[in-house]
Scaffold this active site. Structure first.
Site, PDB file in Angstrom:
ATOM      1  N   CYS A   1      -4.269  -3.700  -9.286  1.00  0.00           N
ATOM      2  CA  CYS A   1      -5.688  -3.350  -9.364  1.00  0.00           C
ATOM      3  C   CYS A   1      -6.305  -3.850 -10.672  1.00  0.00           C
ATOM      4  O   CYS A   1      -6.435  -5.044 -10.858  1.00  0.00           O
ATOM      5  CB  CYS A   1      -5.864  -1.843  -9.172  1.00  0.00           C
TER       6      CYS A   1
ATOM      7  N   GLU B   1       2.040   2.222  -5.876  1.00  0.00           N
ATOM      8  CA  GLU B   1       2.580   3.386  -6.601  1.00  0.00           C
ATOM      9  C   GLU B   1       1.957   4.699  -6.139  1.00  0.00           C
ATOM     10  O   GLU B   1       2.444   5.769  -6.459  1.00  0.00           O
ATOM     11  CB  GLU B   1       2.390   3.188  -8.116  1.00  0.00           C
TER      12      GLU B   1
ATOM     13  N   HIS C   1      -2.630  -0.226  -4.236  1.00  0.00           N
ATOM     14  CA  HIS C   1      -1.812   0.604  -5.132  1.00  0.00           C
ATOM     15  C   HIS C   1      -0.518   1.082  -4.460  1.00  0.00           C
ATOM     16  O   HIS C   1      -0.494   2.198  -3.929  1.00  0.00           O
ATOM     17  CB  HIS C   1      -2.610   1.846  -5.540  1.00  0.00           C
TER      18      HIS C   1
END
Lengths: 84, 232
Positions: B86, B205, B203
């Protein structure tokens, strides 16, 4: 000498500018139909200390190329005026 | 395999990726401050998501001049791994470690939702081990995610197999409606020509644990860990 640099950073012509498009639509909604293509960029006013106008121009160009504009998506133009 | 997560003023996904790398994937991981000038022998540097320097000027433009970036660029140029997620991806394009740029989403909106990704590159270590037959559901959260590059760069990315992910629908169809931000050719992530610098807008994560109800991101980050081990 001190100069005032007036810098315009604009999205490249070939790149879609959604901000400009949205603003154009907004203007039309307000009844301002005479407006054609709208593109939105950034104006930067910057004081520059340099020996002469040519040197000040060099500094502005370096600043634009290194940070103020991303040449992949934007171009820039500027004017310089001596400050008293 | 040692990871270093760089924290810039305004980073806000640093704890997430730190947690996933350390607690979920059980890798050694440290935090690096943007003013540090020593990468402490990390094998892989992660630039996390967030709003470094408040996204002033352009997303990632000012972070690119943080003191640590000089070391990160040197690390990358020597073949070391760098991953940007990002805002980290935006910093990598601003640093010219990755080609192209990330522009304002074409719909002018900040998009925060799940999207689907189709792994593309068969040769980039990050995606080579992923299943090309399935889609990966991963959240996005960005306002400046529209990938742009000039025609020649785009052609090179395709020819060199540097495209990591494309946005697709749930069934894997890469189409306009599945493109959340107007990215050229639905590009969601790319790597550099030497395949050691990776950038992606979504994302992983945020989707790497059962507790979060989605583990698709785990597979992507696990591939990264595996890739980094192979190369070191």
């Amino acid at each position: 000498m001190k100069f005032l640099a007036q810098i315009d950073v604009m999205p490249l012509k070939e790149i879609l500018d959604p901000q400009g498009k949205a603003v154009r639509l907004g203007l039309k909604n307000l009844g301002i139909h005479e407006v054609g293509d709208v593109r939105i960029g950034r104006h930067i006013a910057m004081e520059v200390e340099a020996a002469d106008q040519a040197a000040a121009g060099q500094i502005v160009q370096t600043a634009c190329k290194k940070l103020l504009a991303n040449l992949i998506m934007e171009d820039f133009s500027y004017t310089l005026q001596p400050l008293a | 395999m040692k990871f270093g997560v760089v924290i810039f003023p305004g980073s806000n996904c640093d704890e997430d990726i730190f947690h996933v790398l350390g607690d979920v994937l059980k890798q050694p991981v440290i935090k690096l401050w943007h003013k540090d000038t020593d990468l402490q022998n990390c094998d892989c540097i992660v630039l996390p998501g967030g709003f470094s320097y408040g996204d002033y000027l352009r997303s990632g433009a000012i972070a690119r001049f943080s003191p640590i970036m000089e070391q990160v660029i040197e690390h990358a140029n020597k073949g070391g791994y760098v991953v940007g997620i990002c805002n980290g991806f935006q910093i990598l394009t601003e640093s010219h470690l990755l080609p192209g740029a990330l522009l304002r989403n074409s719909n002018q909106k900040y998009n925060c939702r799940n999207i689907y990704l189709k792994p593309q590159s068969k040769t980039a270590l990050l995606t080579a081990s992923l299943d090309p037959g399935r889609t990966y559901k991963i959240p996005i959260a960005h306002g400046d995610g529209r990938y742009y590059a000039d025609e020649q760069t785009l052609r090179e990315l395709n020819e060199n197999d540097q495209i990591l992910f494309r946005y697709c629908d749930e069934t894997g169809r890469i189409s306009d409606p599945a493109n959340p931000n107007g990215s050229l050719e639905n590009i969601a992530g790319i790597c550099n020509a030497t395949r050691n610098v990776f950038g992606m807008m979504p994302h992983p994560e945020r989707a790497a644990e059962e507790a979060l109800g989605n583990t698709d991101g785990y597979f992507i980050l696990k591939a990264l860990v595996g890739a980094a081990v192979v190369n070191n």
